[in-house]
Design a protein around this motif. Structure first.
Motif, PDB file in Angstrom:
ATOM      1  N   GLY A  92       0.806  -1.215   0.000  1.00  0.00           N
ATOM      2  CA  GLY A  92       0.000   0.000   0.000  1.00  0.00           C
ATOM      3  C   GLY A  92       0.838   1.263   0.000  1.00  0.00           C
ATOM      4  O   GLY A  92       0.616   2.182  -0.815  1.00  0.00           O
ATOM      5  N   TRP A  93       1.821   1.345   0.891  1.00  0.00           N
ATOM      6  CA  TRP A  93       2.669   2.532   0.932  1.00  0.00           C
ATOM      7  C   TRP A  93       3.616   2.580  -0.254  1.00  0.00           C
ATOM      8  O   TRP A  93       4.013   3.661  -0.702  1.00  0.00           O
ATOM      9  N   GLY A  94       3.975   1.403  -0.797  1.00  0.00           N
ATOM     10  CA  GLY A  94       4.790   1.384  -2.007  1.00  0.00           C
ATOM     11  C   GLY A  94       4.081   2.054  -3.164  1.00  0.00           C
ATOM     12  O   GLY A  94       4.712   2.730  -3.994  1.00  0.00           O
ATOM     13  N   SER A  95       2.769   1.882  -3.237  1.00  0.00           N
ATOM     14  CA  SER A  95       1.981   2.559  -4.270  1.00  0.00           C
ATOM     15  C   SER A  95       2.085   4.069  -4.122  1.00  0.00           C
ATOM     16  O   SER A  95       2.276   4.802  -5.104  1.00  0.00           O
ATOM     17  N   ASN A  96       1.982   4.561  -2.880  1.00  0.00           N
ATOM     18  CA  ASN A  96       2.110   5.993  -2.635  1.00  0.00           C
ATOM     19  C   ASN A  96       3.494   6.500  -3.013  1.00  0.00           C
ATOM     20  O   ASN A  96       3.647   7.566  -3.637  1.00  0.00           O
ATOM     21  N   PHE A  97       4.525   5.751  -2.618  1.00  0.00           N
ATOM     22  CA  PHE A  97       5.899   6.142  -2.959  1.00  0.00           C
ATOM     23  C   PHE A  97       6.088   6.194  -4.467  1.00  0.00           C
ATOM     24  O   PHE A  97       6.725   7.113  -5.001  1.00  0.00           O
ATOM     25  N   ALA A 100       4.444   9.277  -6.018  1.00  0.00           N
ATOM     26  CA  ALA A 100       5.181  10.491  -5.677  1.00  0.00           C
ATOM     27  C   ALA A 100       6.499  10.581  -6.460  1.00  0.00           C
ATOM     28  O   ALA A 100       6.842  11.636  -7.004  1.00  0.00           O
ATOM     29  N   LEU A 101       7.245   9.467  -6.524  1.00  0.00           N
ATOM     30  CA  LEU A 101       8.520   9.466  -7.246  1.00  0.00           C
ATOM     31  C   LEU A 101       8.320   9.735  -8.735  1.00  0.00           C
ATOM     32  O   LEU A 101       9.092  10.492  -9.355  1.00  0.00           O
ATOM     33  N   MET A 102       7.289   9.141  -9.317  1.00  0.00           N
ATOM     34  CA  MET A 102       7.063   9.344 -10.748  1.00  0.00           C
ATOM     35  C   MET A 102       6.658  10.781 -11.039  1.00  0.00           C
ATOM     36  O   MET A 102       7.077  11.370 -12.047  1.00  0.00           O
ATOM     37  N   PHE A 103       5.860  11.361 -10.147  1.00  0.00           N
ATOM     38  CA  PHE A 103       5.454  12.752 -10.319  1.00  0.00           C
ATOM     39  C   PHE A 103       6.678  13.671 -10.256  1.00  0.00           C
ATOM     40  O   PHE A 103       6.836  14.583 -11.087  1.00  0.00           O
ATOM     41  N   ILE A 104       7.572  13.434  -9.288  1.00  0.00           N
ATOM     42  CA  ILE A 104       8.797  14.241  -9.179  1.00  0.00           C
ATOM     43  C   ILE A 104       9.676  14.043 -10.409  1.00  0.00           C
ATOM     44  O   ILE A 104      10.271  14.997 -10.932  1.00  0.00           O
ATOM     45  N   ILE A 262      13.977   2.566  -0.411  1.00  0.00           N
ATOM     46  CA  ILE A 262      13.502   1.276   0.091  1.00  0.00           C
ATOM     47  C   ILE A 262      13.556   1.255   1.613  1.00  0.00           C
ATOM     48  O   ILE A 262      12.619   0.771   2.276  1.00  0.00           O
ATOM     49  N   LEU A 263      14.629   1.791   2.198  1.00  0.00           N
ATOM     50  CA  LEU A 263      14.727   1.849   3.660  1.00  0.00           C
ATOM     51  C   LEU A 263      13.598   2.698   4.245  1.00  0.00           C
ATOM     52  O   LEU A 263      12.974   2.325   5.249  1.00  0.00           O
ATOM     53  N   SER A 264      13.329   3.846   3.611  1.00  0.00           N
ATOM     54  CA  SER A 264      12.235   4.709   4.075  1.00  0.00           C
ATOM     55  C   SER A 264      10.900   3.991   3.985  1.00  0.00           C
ATOM     56  O   SER A 264      10.058   4.089   4.884  1.00  0.00           O
ATOM     57  N   LEU A 265      10.704   3.252   2.891  1.00  0.00           N
ATOM     58  CA  LEU A 265       9.459   2.515   2.713  1.00  0.00           C
ATOM     59  C   LEU A 265       9.297   1.432   3.773  1.00  0.00           C
ATOM     60  O   LEU A 265       8.198   1.243   4.325  1.00  0.00           O
ATOM     61  N   LEU A 266      10.377   0.741   4.082  1.00  0.00           N
ATOM     62  CA  LEU A 266      10.322  -0.292   5.119  1.00  0.00           C
ATOM     63  C   LEU A 266       9.948   0.305   6.469  1.00  0.00           C
ATOM     64  O   LEU A 266       9.157  -0.275   7.227  1.00  0.00           O
ATOM     65  N   VAL A 267      10.505   1.471   6.770  1.00  0.00           N
ATOM     66  CA  VAL A 267      10.214   2.119   8.059  1.00  0.00           C
ATOM     67  C   VAL A 267       8.771   2.623   8.099  1.00  0.00           C
ATOM     68  O   VAL A 267       8.049   2.418   9.086  1.00  0.00           O
ATOM     69  N   VAL A 268       8.336   3.297   7.031  1.00  0.00           N
ATOM     70  CA  VAL A 268       6.969   3.825   6.998  1.00  0.00           C
ATOM     71  C   VAL A 268       5.951   2.695   7.111  1.00  0.00           C
ATOM     72  O   VAL A 268       4.956   2.800   7.839  1.00  0.00           O
ATOM     73  N   PRO A 292     -10.681   9.354  -1.607  1.00  0.00           N
ATOM     74  CA  PRO A 292      -9.693   8.510  -2.281  1.00  0.00           C
ATOM     75  C   PRO A 292      -8.350   8.614  -1.567  1.00  0.00           C
ATOM     76  O   PRO A 292      -8.178   9.423  -0.643  1.00  0.00           O
ATOM     77  N   ASP A 293      -7.383   7.804  -1.981  1.00  0.00           N
ATOM     78  CA  ASP A 293      -6.033   7.923  -1.448  1.00  0.00           C
ATOM     79  C   ASP A 293      -5.442   9.257  -1.882  1.00  0.00           C
ATOM     80  O   ASP A 293      -5.964   9.938  -2.766  1.00  0.00           O
ATOM     81  N   PHE A 294      -4.285   9.615  -1.274  1.00  0.00           N
ATOM     82  CA  PHE A 294      -3.801  10.993  -1.386  1.00  0.00           C
ATOM     83  C   PHE A 294      -3.570  11.438  -2.820  1.00  0.00           C
ATOM     84  O   PHE A 294      -3.745  12.621  -3.140  1.00  0.00           O
ATOM     85  N   PHE A 295      -3.196  10.529  -3.730  1.00  0.00           N
ATOM     86  CA  PHE A 295      -2.860  10.948  -5.087  1.00  0.00           C
ATOM     87  C   PHE A 295      -4.086  11.369  -5.881  1.00  0.00           C
ATOM     88  O   PHE A 295      -3.952  11.986  -6.934  1.00  0.00           O
ATOM     89  N   PHE A 296      -5.302  11.063  -5.410  1.00  0.00           N
ATOM     90  CA  PHE A 296      -6.517  11.513  -6.082  1.00  0.00           C
ATOM     91  C   PHE A 296      -7.310  12.518  -5.227  1.00  0.00           C
ATOM     92  O   PHE A 296      -8.377  12.959  -5.643  1.00  0.00           O
TER      93      PHE A 296
END
Length: 490
Positions: A92-97, A100-104, A262-268, A292-296
């Motif tokens: 779930g959080w990987g989807s958010n990451f 965000a990364l693709m948008f940046i 990846i480390l940040s994702l594991l912690v979150v 919806p989730d944050f991206f929408f």
């Protein structure tokens, strides 16, 4: 062990003949200026996508894409399957990451002019990847199949249903019928697990192929103009003069940044836990805040705040126009200056887009959902409830009928059971409280302030203020004590 691995590799390479290809990819030269921390977002997005594929495959072995079992399978993952909660959290959080990364990454490519000749198709492939990633995010939210997903999908289907002429066919295509049911979940499962990942893998391959063939975009120096007839030669001269092999020169920063992500994702994932599911989907209980989730969230907020008369037009034409403009960008401006220092309009566009999306996302956390209530027909208001009423109160009775209020509220024993009966509304709420409940919503009731005019609200409140049993006084504001009848003449 190393000798064994080398022997295995030599055996495989003799049959697959991939060693030379891998070596060529690793050693392909890139401009020295491209080994910058600004160029690490694309590779980090790819690493997160690989993690999404791995965690998604693991989740698919437990998840049951059936309307009566999906929610239970997620609860099983959260509370019974060992580390199932962590697997769901990573996915779930990987989807958010990833979003965000693709948008940046897209912003960086835009500011650095990396969409210009000869990389137009690289930009187009990236746009497809962005849309596919958003599609994965949306279908993934639907697969949670909780109250939020159920009613969020209902809003999405209602928007699609506004399409002229073919609206009902679009809804049938999305839902697998006129309502959200088991076939709906099967379709979204197929999209999330097979169709969209297939598109992503195909366009990731195309994107990487184009990057390798055309080279990584050089650092945009002010004054270095892109011209069709000279750019390719200039780029080759730059790489020959100031180039370095991708491995290990340019890949070092990519690996470090991807590792931090990846480390940040594991912690979150460990701290925040899995996203949902919330309550079981129940069509008899309206979810008044189907966020919806944050991206929408920004899109939800925009639609929620639009004036009613602009909704349909902007919902159907706005996204198409914006997406078309994004795809057409490299063909509108294929040559010229790359450096953002000499493209102030591009910088202003980025600032405006980011600020707008950030503001709308914040507003989306509390913007009310205001459903359209106009109906062709509805149950008539019982005659006993309109006898002796004033013209304003009669208008309110007609609005209660035409706005389908009785889909959720009963009157005279007939009507919906989602909300409280209207027969005794005035004994429970004061006039001000009725206004606030209609306009702002609350509890199990959406906010209808955007789709009702002030005169309509005033008429409905006037009618509902008469809804109290004979001999029982209506509710009053406790700040204004009742005046005894014996003192009312003084």
């Amino acid at each position: 062990m190393i000798d064994v691995l080398k022997s295995v590799w030599r055996w495989l390479d003799a049959r697959l003949q991939v060693g030379s290809t891998i070596a060529e990819v690793a050693a392909h030269p890139v401009p020295r200026s491209s080994a910058s921390w600004w160029y690490v977002f694309g590779s980090a997005t790819l690493v997160v996508f690989i993690l999404q594929v791995v965690t998604g495959i693991c989740l698919a072995t437990v998840y049951t894409p059936a309307a009566d079992r999906a929610w239970d399978s997620l609860i099983y993952l959260n509370y019974q399957q060992p580390l199932g909660w962590y697997l769901r959290a990573l996915h779930g959080w990987g989807s958010n990451f990833m979003v965000a990364l693709m948008f940046i990454h897209m912003i960086q490519v835009f500011l650095f002019g990396a969409y210009k000749f000869p990389r137009e198709l690289t930009w187009v492939a990236g746009c497809v990847l962005l849309l596919s990633t958003l599609g994965m995010a949306f279908t993934g939210q639907v697969l949670r199949f909780d109250q939020n997903a159920y009613w969020g999908l209902g809003i999405g289907a209602s928007i699609a249903g506004r399409t002229p002429i073919i609206g009902f066919k679009v809804v049938d295509l999305i839902l697998g019928g006129p309502i959200i049911a088991g076939e709906t979940l099967s379709r979204f499962f197929a999209l999330h697990v097979f169709v969209i990942p297939g598109l992503l893998i195909a366009f990731v391959g195309l994107h990487l192929f184009l990057v390798l063939r055309l080279g990584i975009n050089e650092w945009p120096m002010p004054g270095r103009i892109v011209r069709r007839n000279t750019y390719l030669q200039e780029y080759q001269e730059l790489v020959h003069k100031d180039g370095e092999p991708f491995m290990p020169f340019a890949a070092q920063k990519d690996l470090v940044f991807a590792g931090l992500i990846i480390l940040s994702l594991l912690v979150v994932a460990a701290v925040e836990g899995p996203i949902g599911p919330n309550g079981q989907p129940d069509p008899t209980i309206i979810q008044t805040v189907p966020r919806p989730d944050f991206f929408f969230l920004w899109l939800f907020s925009l639609f929620a705040l639009l004036p009613p008369w602009t909704e349909t037009f902007l919902m159907l034409t706005g996204p198409v126009a914006v997406i078309g403009l994004i795809f057409a960008l490299p063909f509108i401006s294929p040559t010229g200056e790359k450096s953002w220092r000499r493209r102030p309009i591009s910088v202003v566009i980025v600032i405006l887009v980011v600020t707008t999306i950030a503001t709308l996302t914040w507003l989306g956390t509390f913007s009310p959902w205001s459903p359209v209530m106009d109906a062709w027909s509805a149950a008539p208001t019982p005659i006993d409830y309109v006898k002796g009423r004033t013209p304003l109160e009669l208008q309110g009775a007609l609005l209660v009928q035409s706005k389908q209020c009785r889909n959720c509220h009963s009157l005279g024993g007939n009507g919906g059971m989602r909300g409280p009966a209207l027969d005794d509304t005035a004994t429970r709420l004061t006039r001000d409280q009725i206004v606030r409940q209609i306009v702002q919503g609350g509890g199990n009731m959406p906010a209808y302030g955007k789709n009702l005019t002030p005169p309509q609200v005033n008429a409905i409140v006037a009618f509902l203020a008469t809804m109290h049993p004979a001999g029982e006084p209506p509710a009053r504001d406790s700040a204004h004590p009742a005046i005894p009848a014996s003192e009312s003449t003084y």
